[in-house]
Write an enzyme that holds these catalytic residues in place. Structure first.
Site, PDB file in Angstrom:
ATOM      1  N   GLY A   1       0.868  -1.326  -0.072  1.00  0.00           N
ATOM      2  CA  GLY A   1       0.093   0.036   0.105  1.00  0.00           C
ATOM      3  C   GLY A   1       0.752   1.261  -0.097  1.00  0.00           C
ATOM      4  O   GLY A   1       0.384   2.370   0.624  1.00  0.00           O
TER       5      GLY A   1
ATOM      6  N   ALA B   1      -0.938   6.543  12.112  1.00  0.00           N
ATOM      7  CA  ALA B   1      -2.228   7.036  11.652  1.00  0.00           C
ATOM      8  C   ALA B   1      -3.106   5.909  11.442  1.00  0.00           C
ATOM      9  O   ALA B   1      -2.826   5.039  10.940  1.00  0.00           O
ATOM     10  CB  ALA B   1      -2.218   7.892  10.493  1.00  0.00           C
TER      11      ALA B   1
ATOM     12  N   GLY C   1      -4.466   1.970   8.180  1.00  0.00           N
ATOM     13  CA  GLY C   1      -3.519   2.395   8.852  1.00  0.00           C
ATOM     14  C   GLY C   1      -2.376   2.692   8.135  1.00  0.00           C
ATOM     15  O   GLY C   1      -1.961   2.311   7.079  1.00  0.00           O
ATOM     16  N   LYS C   2      -1.424   3.552   8.496  1.00  0.00           N
ATOM     17  CA  LYS C   2      -0.017   3.981   7.934  1.00  0.00           C
ATOM     18  C   LYS C   2       0.850   4.681   8.886  1.00  0.00           C
ATOM     19  O   LYS C   2       0.226   5.447   9.735  1.00  0.00           O
ATOM     20  CB  LYS C   2      -0.201   4.719   6.702  1.00  0.00           C
ATOM     21  CG  LYS C   2       0.770   4.717   5.730  1.00  0.00           C
ATOM     22  CD  LYS C   2       1.199   3.201   5.043  1.00  0.00           C
ATOM     23  CE  LYS C   2       1.003   3.602   3.630  1.00  0.00           C
ATOM     24  NZ  LYS C   2       1.059   2.099   2.974  1.00  0.00           N
ATOM     25  N   GLY C   3       1.941   4.362   8.936  1.00  0.00           N
ATOM     26  CA  GLY C   3       3.025   5.145   9.945  1.00  0.00           C
ATOM     27  C   GLY C   3       4.349   5.119   9.216  1.00  0.00           C
ATOM     28  O   GLY C   3       4.684   4.773   8.217  1.00  0.00           O
TER      29      GLY C   3
END
Ligand code: NAD
Length: 433
Positions: free
Chosen positions: A4, A77, A122-124
């Site tokens: 992603g 996030a 989610g992503k970080g």
């Protein structure tokens, strides 16, 4: 992998003249509103989806090899988990920002929903140039980041994965740090691990495989015989090389492929297995013998049936969309087509099959990895590929049904499928308290 991942926040040379690329957050919000306009969804649900549920910001101190202590900033996030745990990558990159993580986490919500996976988005990441870290420093940074995120993540809460600047080894360190502190081995806390510590067979190849499956289905939908279909692929890395080689294996004629240095072109078709992929020999596509060499811009303008941009974001822009001669564009990279380019292509009748469907094989096999970890049972490569094929076909059919029923673009249809699922889950669960 870089499950992603989106690079549409990085301006490309060709964009500088006329078009500012959107940020990932702007794109995610615009797509949400676009899809909402087609659906009868409660406005409160749309309002809730415009905001991330939570954003965690952590300090990650690191003692460098020379004894100096440096403090890096990390984010996670968590956009929405109405359908299941948050899911999405962790990147190590100097341009990581809170806004980018939020935008990318929203993209992951749509991607998981279009694939009907029981995950949210989610992503970080950590704001760091991974090339400036020694292997020891990278391991320490990863372990400390895992510890700082530990209260917010877990196999039932939020499951990170590799992304730009992180890889299977990073995920192994991350999983080990988490497991050591929890007092038990918990492989399902991250995906994209090496198979020896609970990773899945077929994970690395999955995004390219899904791109190939969707390109094959799109060609079939528009009545192309795959044996007579010509394909050009920009980017010959994990996504591009795997997609090109599978399409080649299935009978398509791959006439051009490229890497960052340029493209090779053979109108009779390339032997894609003999062209070195990014993993086999980085940036060596141009060393391969071919009748013609082209620039990276020109590969996008070839008169082929299917064009697969699989390198970076924002390569098809308002400047070159009128020159795209392909009939079908299958997005292998995240965000290769800008908003303005998308409208130009649509007006010209070029069909664009979006990234959130086409390259979703990565997160889909991550789901399989998570299932294998939870059940403590490894699947064969054959099973992974069979299940991926059936998940891709079912998502393709769901999106195709919306294209046919509503006469919308493939992109709008994919977002409509995603949003209907999320909105229905939100309405059914209701608002607490
Ligand atoms: P990769 O690093 O394996 O390969 C990238 C390829 O693109 C290389 O051949 C490189 O030379 C080429 N390239 C780099 N910059 C270029 C440029 N400016 N112009 C033309 N070619 C260029 O990367 P990847 O994992 O294959 O990822 C490619 C794209 O797919 C990215 O947008 C990524 O976010 C997206 N994606 C990757 C995955 C994954 O799991 N690998 C999953 C979903 C989406």
């Amino acid at each position: 992998m870089s499950s992603g991942t989106v690079e549409n926040t990085e301006p490309k040379e060709s964009d500088e003249k006329t078009e500012e690329p959107e940020s990932a957050l702007e794109t995610a919000r615009r797509q949400l509103e676009h899809a909402a306009a087609h659906l009868d969804v409660d406005s409160g649900v749309i309002e809730r989806l415009k905001h991330p549920t939570k954003v965690h910001r952590v300090a990650v101190p690191l003692e460098r090899d020379d004894g100096e202590v440096e403090v890096f900033t990390g984010y996670r996030a968590q956009h929405d988990d109405v359908r299941g745990p948050y899911k999405g990558g962790l990147r190590f990159h100097p341009h990581v920002s809170e806004e980018e993580c939020v935008g990318l986490s929203m993209w992951m919500t749509w991607k998981c929903a279009v694939m009907d996976l029981p995950f949210g988005g989610g992503k970080g990441g950590v704001v760091v140039d991974p090339k400036s870290l020694s292997s020891d420093e990278k391991e320490k940074l990863t372990r400390r980041f895992a510890e700082e995120l530990r209260p917010f993540i877990g196999p039932k809460k939020d499951i990170p994965a590799p992304d730009m600047g992180t890889d299977a080894q990073t995920m192994a360190w991350f999983m080990d740090a988490y497991s050591m502190q929890e007092g038990e081995t918990i492989p399902g806390v991250v995906t994209g691990k090496p198979p020896v510590v609970g990773g899945s067979e077929g994970r690395d190849e999955a995004p390219g495989r899904s791109v190939a499956i969707i390109a094959r289905e799109a060609a079939d939908y528009y009545d192309y015989d795959l044996e007579e279909t010509t394909v050009a692929v920009q980017g010959f890395g994990s996504v591009g090389a795997n997609a090109a080689r599978l399409l080649d294996d299935w009978g398509a004629t791959v006439v051009a492929v490229s890497d960052v240095n340029g493209a090779i072109y053979d109108p009779d078709g390339l032997d894609t297995r003999s062209v070195p992929s990014h993993e086999e020999e980085p940036e060596a596509v141009m060393t391969h013998d071919a009748p013609q060499k082209l620039s990276n811009e020109k590969i996008l303008e070839l008169d082929v049936d299917v064009l697969v941009p699989a390198a970076v974001g924002n390569v098809i822009t308002a400047d070159n969309a009128a020159d795209v001669e392909a009939d079908i564009v299958v997005e292998g990279a995240n965000g290769p087509t800008t908003f303005a380019a998308d409208s130009i292509l649509q007006e010209r009748g070029v069909q664009v099959v979006p990234d959130i469907l086409a390259n979703a094989g990565g997160v889909t096999v991550s789901y399989f990895e998570w299932l294998q970890d939870i059940n403590r049972r490894q699947w064969s490569l054959e099973r992974v590929n069979d299940e991926l094929e059936s998940h891709m076909l079912s998502a393709w059919n769901d999106v195709r049904a919306e294209v046919q029923a509503r006469d919308v673009s493939w992109r709008d249809a994919a977002y409509i499928v995603a949003l209907s699922r999320i909105a229905e889950a939100k309405s059914t669960r209701g608002l607490w308290p």
